[in-house]
Design an enzyme around this catalytic site. Structure first.
Site, mmCIF file in Angstrom:
data_model
loop_
_atom_site.group_PDB
_atom_site.id
_atom_site.type_symbol
_atom_site.label_atom_id
_atom_site.label_comp_id
_atom_site.label_asym_id
_atom_site.label_seq_id
_atom_site.Cartn_x
_atom_site.Cartn_y
_atom_site.Cartn_z
ATOM 1 N N GLU A 228 11.159 -6.675 -4.313
ATOM 2 C CA GLU A 228 10.029 -5.991 -3.689
ATOM 3 C C GLU A 228 9.328 -5.233 -4.796
ATOM 4 O O GLU A 228 9.782 -4.168 -5.218
ATOM 5 C CB GLU A 228 10.506 -5.024 -2.594
ATOM 6 C CG GLU A 228 11.312 -5.671 -1.481
ATOM 7 C CD GLU A 228 10.536 -6.670 -0.673
ATOM 8 O OE1 GLU A 228 9.280 -6.622 -0.706
ATOM 9 O OE2 GLU A 228 11.167 -7.514 -0.018
ATOM 10 N N CYS B 99 4.951 1.738 -3.007
ATOM 11 C CA CYS B 99 4.697 0.345 -3.353
ATOM 12 C C CYS B 99 3.683 -0.290 -2.406
ATOM 13 O O CYS B 99 3.095 -1.327 -2.725
ATOM 14 C CB CYS B 99 6.001 -0.456 -3.353
ATOM 15 S SG CYS B 99 6.897 -0.392 -1.792
#
Length: 693
Positions: free
Chosen positions: A269, A308
């Protein structure tokens, strides 16, 4: 001895030696990397993994942790998670105080700490609802592999006999750990967590609480604070690695020679250049305009932009650039900065001075291609904290007037409170700009125009792991652009790493080995514990509805008497149900139908079958609350004679709350055949059956 993190208070900082939890013991190495608090720049912790035996940690996890977890069922693990969530929820104040030292505000902690604990609750609930109370999981229905009904295949999922190694980023020291360990613990796989050193002292405090709770079996969770040393050299085929962080670091780790040689699964990720698109139809007086501006500012200032999923590219119609810029500028002016432990502070500092300097460097490079509209080096008043010693950076909004050629804005990520406005002309250009991020975790579309939302979604979907369509209808319940949810996939293609986390049971399956089982029906039933049509059955003089949950066994079966269907049956059912479809009631029209004659209602066949197999007396079967997989395979006409076979397909005990009658769910397979033994209907019913006290 390592100093307890509970002794650390904002503004009265006593540095601690962060410890690792390895092979059931706390291990603290002296000295190491110095960590400073984000607001005042004072030493808060020292982190080192010196002396940790990484090979031994992995071996301990595989042997002790793995064996202990695999002794339990999915439901037992789910109950562990729920109890753990309750335990951690009672200790949030300690975690919040530590998290403030990382620059996180109270609002930020709702996402990190409350969000992490909430993920444990969610996975506990999903596992108890959607998984069996077994140590394995039968994933799908049987697939006939031959014409004679003696050879079938289906997929069975069992826990991998390795360790889940989770390498996490600095921005979510609690949620980042809990959202990863929840699925692997449900799967029956132990974890080793490696948090980023900068915020590892917060993760350590949570792991200490988990260990003190005694709720997880020995070896289920280990912690490495500091360097990973030669850890990757000791990974084996049954292990799994997940990584959250920069795409550059991920690309190096996933090609580690041992990862490649042993085929160790590696889930990434990575940070990405996420975007939000304002629809062409949205005007400044529309509710969607205010929602758009709110999302942009929230994503710039939440965690000081260190997410993120944060919005980096703000894509707006070229006719709305000035209005959007003015609205964002006005809203940013109301954002208070300072010591994140204060209730009147909306945005804290970045996690540390080095992170602030990295963001400032990228901001300077972005400024070379864009115009700075807000921020760019100003020092607003701080409500606590220190501009020089701390890691504060004012929010910055840039404008790329030629976004198709503004390469830096699509390549460089300032992992902080920085976003770039990008004007577009036409929805195709908007979608093209969104895709120029080369793969993103999250995107948002803000519009109330359904056709516009559809066109943008399909123009963006191939490059995004998740897309929120935000408008006046869902705004009250929407969790916002940047909030990953346990029920939905978290991950994205390309630059975002190509990984998949969360997504309900999808994440649990990452830690299960899917094995195709090929066998005859009786053997398959014996292995899976679920009846497969054609398997041997057991018949008894005692009606199965007279047996309680414990007495019933998979394969117990009843073959009913026969019943001949008459024209009067069909006419009566049409009158009772109100279903007068021509194939059942019109003799002339039915002759030209698919069936060539009048036929019985499918639901009459279903009802007649129930009348054949149901025992009417009071007994342990308490209720019928579901029907699955119904198929009508052949028509039933006047004069046809039907019978049913009822067979116990599977059993699941239900949790018993105080004061409730103990029960379990019994799933029954039903086949209805005609006088030629041809299948006319097949389905499964679910009943609630009393258990022994």
């Amino acid at each position: 001895m390592t100093q307890s993190p509970t002794q650390i208070q904002p503004n009265q900082i006593r540095p601690i030696q962060v410890a690792s939890f390895i092979s059931g013991q706390w291990h603290a190495a002296a000295g190491g990397q110095e960590i400073r608090d984000a607001s005042y720049g004072l030493p808060v912790a020292y982190v080192s993994s010196e002396g940790v035996d990484f090979g031994a940690a992995l071996h301990y996890g595989r042997t002790v942790g793995g064996r202990n977890l695999r002794r339990t069922t999915f439901h037992e693990r789910a109950r562990m998670l729920r109890a753990l969530a309750v335990y951690l929820n009672e200790r949030k104040a300690e975690f919040n105080a530590l998290s403030h030292l990382t620059g996180a505000t109270r609002r930020d902690n709702l996402v990190d700490i409350d969000g992490g604990i909430g993920t444990l609750f969610s996975y506990s609930s999903m596992a108890r609802r959607d998984l069996p109370d077994q140590k394995f999981f039968v994933e799908d229905d049987v697939n006939p592999l031959g014409k004679g009904g003696t050879f079938f295949g289906r997929h069975v999922m069992v826990p991998r006999e390795g360790v889940a190694l989770h390498i996490n980023a600095f921005n979510f020291p609690v949620w980042g750990m809990l959202e990863k360990i929840a699925p692997n613990l449900i799967a029956g796989v132990p974890a080793i967590v490696k948090p980023a050193s900068q915020t590892s002292y917060v993760t350590e405090a949570v792991v200490r609480a988990i260990h003190e709770s005694g709720l997880l079996p020995e070896g289920a969770l280990q912690l490495i604070c500091g360097s990973t040393g030669d850890l990757f050299d000791h990974l084996e085929e049954q292990d799994t690695v997940t990584f959250t962080g920069s795409a550059a670091t991920a690309s190096k780790l996933k090609v580690h020679p041992n990862i490649v040689r042993r085929g160790v699964p590696f889930n990434t990720e990575a940070d990405s250049l996420n975007c939000i698109v304002l629809g062409e139809t949205v005007t400044p007086d529309a509710p969607e305009f205010a929602l758009f501006v709110r999302e942009v500012v929230n994503e710039m200032t939440s965690k000081a932009g260190q997410k993120c999923t944060a919005i980096r590219r703000v894509i707006v119609p070229e006719s709305r650039v000035e209005e959007v810029a003015a609205a964002i500028r006005e809203r940013l002016a109301g954002i208070t900065m300072g010591d994140p432990s204060r209730e009147d502070v909306r945005m804290g500092p970045l996690v540390g001075a080095s992170q602030r300097d990295d963001v400032a460097d990228v901001l300077a490079r972005l400024s070379a291609e864009g115009e700075v509209l807000v921020g760019g080096g100003q020092h607003p008043e701080l409500l606590g904290g220190d501009w020089e010693a701390g890691a504060f950076l004012a929010p910055a909004l840039l404008l790329a007037r030629d976004p198709l050629n503004a390469h830096a804005a699509h390549e460089l990520e300032a992992f902080g409170p920085v976003a770039t406005l990008m004007p577009y002309s036409g929805l195709e250009m908007a979608a093209e700009l969104a895709r120029m991020g080369r793969g993103s975790l999250a995107g948002s579309i803000v519009t109330h125009h359904r056709d516009e939302a559809r066109d943008l979604f399909f123009g963006m979907a191939s490059a995004h792991g998740r897309i929120l369509v935000l408008n006046r209808d869902d705004a009250k319940e929407s969790t916002g652009h940047g909030s990953p949810l346990p029920q939905l996939k978290h991950g994205g293609p390309g630059r975002a790493g190509g990984g998949e986390e969360l997504g309900g049971l999808r994440a649990v399956k990452h830690y299960l080995q899917r094995t195709a089982l090929q066998a005859d029906p009786t053997t398959m039933t014996a292995i899976t514990g679920e009846y497969v049509r054609g398997a041997a059955v057991r018949e008894d003089v005692v009606h199965p509805f007279r047996k309680n949950f414990e007495q019933l066994q998979v394969g117990d079966s009843l073959l009913t008497p026969r019943r001949t269907v008459t024209e009067a049956d069909i006419s009566a059912f049409a009158g009772l149900s109100g279903d007068r479809f021509y194939a059942h009631t019109d003799e002339i029209a039915a002759q030209d139908s698919l069936f060539g004659k009048r036929v019985a209602h499918g639901y009459f066949v279903l009802s007649a079958a129930a009348g054949l197999f149901v025992d009417p007396g009071v007994g342990p079967v308490l209720a019928n609350y579901g029907l699955e997989g119904l198929r009508f395979t052949e028509p039933v006409g006047f004069g046809d004679t039907i019978r049913a076979r009822l067979t116990v397909q599977s059993k699941t005990a239900k949790e018993t709350r105080e004061g409730e009658t103990p029960t379990g769910v019994v799933k029954w397979h039903v086949d209805v055949t005609n006088q030629n033994d041809v299948l006319v209907a097949t389905y499964s019913i679910l009943t609630l059956v009393a258990r022994e006290q």
